[in-house]
Design a protein around this motif. Sequence first.
Motif, PDB file in Angstrom:
ATOM      1  N   ILE A   7      -5.169  -2.103   2.272  1.00 45.22           N
ATOM      2  CA  ILE A   7      -6.136  -0.846   2.109  1.00 45.22           C
ATOM      3  C   ILE A   7      -7.536  -1.644   2.486  1.00 45.22           C
ATOM      4  CG2 ILE A   7      -7.087   0.689   0.616  1.00 45.22           C
ATOM      5  CD1 ILE A   7      -4.324   0.899  -0.956  1.00 45.22           C
ATOM      6  N   ASN A   8      -8.195  -1.177   3.425  1.00 44.68           N
ATOM      7  CA  ASN A   8      -9.550  -1.398   3.882  1.00 44.68           C
ATOM      8  C   ASN A   8     -10.316  -0.489   3.404  1.00 44.68           C
ATOM      9  OD1 ASN A   8      -9.246  -4.021   4.447  1.00 44.68           O
ATOM     10  ND2 ASN A   8      -8.967  -3.647   6.699  1.00 44.68           N
ATOM     11  N   GLY A   9     -11.705  -0.846   2.571  1.00 45.93           N
ATOM     12  CA  GLY A   9     -12.745   0.157   2.725  1.00 45.93           C
ATOM     13  C   GLY A   9     -13.697   0.428   3.540  1.00 45.93           C
ATOM     14  N   PRO A  10     -15.005   0.499   3.246  1.00 46.71           N
ATOM     15  CA  PRO A  10     -15.927   1.122   4.016  1.00 46.71           C
ATOM     16  C   PRO A  10     -16.503   0.326   5.166  1.00 46.71           C
ATOM     17  CG  PRO A  10     -16.914   0.993   2.126  1.00 46.71           C
ATOM     18  CD  PRO A  10     -15.311   0.803   1.985  1.00 46.71           C
ATOM     19  N   ASN A  11     -16.624   0.543   6.450  1.00 41.58           N
ATOM     20  CA  ASN A  11     -17.016  -0.369   7.435  1.00 41.58           C
ATOM     21  C   ASN A  11     -16.060  -1.223   8.100  1.00 41.58           C
ATOM     22  OD1 ASN A  11     -19.536   0.890   7.512  1.00 41.58           O
ATOM     23  ND2 ASN A  11     -20.187  -0.210   5.588  1.00 41.58           N
ATOM     24  N   LEU A  12     -15.143  -1.278   7.453  1.00 42.35           N
ATOM     25  CA  LEU A  12     -14.070  -2.420   7.826  1.00 42.35           C
ATOM     26  C   LEU A  12     -13.265  -1.726   9.208  1.00 42.35           C
ATOM     27  CD1 LEU A  12     -12.952  -3.764   4.697  1.00 42.35           C
ATOM     28  CD2 LEU A  12     -14.043  -5.087   6.368  1.00 42.35           C
ATOM     29  N   ASN A  13     -13.573  -0.705   9.682  1.00 46.48           N
ATOM     30  CA  ASN A  13     -12.989   0.072  10.664  1.00 46.48           C
ATOM     31  C   ASN A  13     -13.964  -0.411  12.149  1.00 46.48           C
ATOM     32  OD1 ASN A  13     -15.122   1.810   9.392  1.00 46.48           O
ATOM     33  ND2 ASN A  13     -14.813   2.743  11.370  1.00 46.48           N
ATOM     34  N   LEU A  14     -14.874  -1.164  11.723  1.00 44.98           N
ATOM     35  CA  LEU A  14     -15.824  -1.557  12.617  1.00 44.98           C
ATOM     36  C   LEU A  14     -15.755  -3.110  13.064  1.00 44.98           C
ATOM     37  CD1 LEU A  14     -19.266  -0.248  11.750  1.00 44.98           C
ATOM     38  CD2 LEU A  14     -17.672   0.665  13.527  1.00 44.98           C
ATOM     39  N   LEU A  15     -14.369  -3.748  12.482  1.00 43.38           N
ATOM     40  CA  LEU A  15     -14.257  -5.189  12.682  1.00 43.38           C
ATOM     41  C   LEU A  15     -14.014  -5.174  14.270  1.00 43.38           C
ATOM     42  CD1 LEU A  15     -11.785  -5.955   9.954  1.00 43.38           C
ATOM     43  CD2 LEU A  15     -14.415  -6.998  10.269  1.00 43.38           C
ATOM     44  N   PRO A  40       8.154 -10.199  10.171  1.00 46.45           N
ATOM     45  CA  PRO A  40       9.000  -8.879  10.677  1.00 46.45           C
ATOM     46  C   PRO A  40      10.027  -8.470   9.404  1.00 46.45           C
ATOM     47  CG  PRO A  40      10.023 -10.847  11.572  1.00 46.45           C
ATOM     48  CD  PRO A  40       8.615 -11.507  10.683  1.00 46.45           C
ATOM     49  N   THR A  41      10.390  -9.274   8.347  1.00 43.32           N
ATOM     50  CA  THR A  41      11.097  -8.942   7.308  1.00 43.32           C
ATOM     51  C   THR A  41      10.472  -8.386   6.266  1.00 43.32           C
ATOM     52  OG1 THR A  41      11.157 -11.064   6.277  1.00 43.32           O
ATOM     53  CG2 THR A  41      12.771 -10.514   7.955  1.00 43.32           C
ATOM     54  N   VAL A  42       9.010  -7.793   6.404  1.00 40.22           N
ATOM     55  CA  VAL A  42       8.198  -7.228   5.279  1.00 40.22           C
ATOM     56  C   VAL A  42       7.476  -6.038   6.030  1.00 40.22           C
ATOM     57  CG1 VAL A  42       6.184  -7.631   3.716  1.00 40.22           C
ATOM     58  CG2 VAL A  42       7.477  -9.771   4.653  1.00 40.22           C
ATOM     59  N   GLN A  43       7.775  -4.953   5.250  1.00 38.41           N
ATOM     60  CA  GLN A  43       7.115  -3.613   5.688  1.00 38.41           C
ATOM     61  C   GLN A  43       5.641  -3.670   5.131  1.00 38.41           C
ATOM     62  OE1 GLN A  43       8.922  -0.116   4.473  1.00 38.41           O
ATOM     63  NE2 GLN A  43       6.776   0.990   4.329  1.00 38.41           N
ATOM     64  N   ILE A  44       5.111  -3.640   6.026  1.00 40.14           N
ATOM     65  CA  ILE A  44       3.237  -3.750   5.648  1.00 40.14           C
ATOM     66  C   ILE A  44       3.010  -2.467   6.492  1.00 40.14           C
ATOM     67  CG2 ILE A  44       1.240  -5.348   6.005  1.00 40.14           C
ATOM     68  CD1 ILE A  44       2.986  -7.633   6.828  1.00 40.14           C
ATOM     69  N   ASP A  45       2.059  -1.753   5.644  1.00 40.48           N
ATOM     70  CA  ASP A  45       1.520  -0.414   5.764  1.00 40.48           C
ATOM     71  C   ASP A  45       0.165  -0.860   5.981  1.00 40.48           C
ATOM     72  OD1 ASP A  45       4.016   0.716   6.073  1.00 40.48           O
ATOM     73  OD2 ASP A  45       3.801   1.787   4.161  1.00 40.48           O
ATOM     74  N   TYR A  46      -0.734   0.025   6.586  1.00 37.73           N
ATOM     75  CA  TYR A  46      -2.256  -0.309   6.656  1.00 37.73           C
ATOM     76  C   TYR A  46      -3.013   1.199   6.295  1.00 37.73           C
ATOM     77  CZ  TYR A  46      -6.743  -1.017   8.431  1.00 37.73           C
ATOM     78  OH  TYR A  46      -8.253  -1.017   8.687  1.00 37.73           O
ATOM     79  N   PHE A  47      -3.876   1.124   5.780  1.00 36.18           N
ATOM     80  CA  PHE A  47      -4.816   2.355   5.516  1.00 36.18           C
ATOM     81  C   PHE A  47      -6.197   1.842   5.453  1.00 36.18           C
ATOM     82  CE2 PHE A  47      -6.863   5.446   2.609  1.00 36.18           C
ATOM     83  CZ  PHE A  47      -6.625   6.381   3.224  1.00 36.18           C
TER      84      PHE A  47
END
Length: 138
Positions: A7-15, A40-47
């Motif tokens: 989970i990323n917060g503010p302004n990290l969409n600008l990386l 590949p054996t870990v389910q990693i989601d992103y938000f």
Amino acid sequence: MKKLIIINGPNLNLLGKREPAIYGSLTFTEFFEEIKAKYPTVQIDYFQSNIEGVIIDKLHEVGFSFDGIILNAGAYTHTSIGIGDAVKGIETPLVEVHISNTFGREAFRHQSYISAHAKGVILGFGLQSYELAIQSFL
């Protein structure tokens, strides 16, 4: 299969665009694809959200069903009692991450409302901070 979420917060969409001397030139989408391929054996989601309340809602949503949360709350780390309370209120272990060494930056960045409720804190290793957090759950 372990189920993790970043989970990323503010302004990290600008990386990749924002202050590359501090944050690097890789976009988070590019980095996320690399990480998913590496584990590949870990389910990693992103938000990601720039909105404090939306981050709190996401923590509530995943905080009882995932195996781990990796949270970079960005500037909210230093200002949001609400996010700190949300982390305290959930059961899923959480690692707080930061791309930069926040202690080498402005004094206000030395305070975190999240750290006391986190499993651990990783900072200053660039995007590798996220990978170190993933490894802490494996």
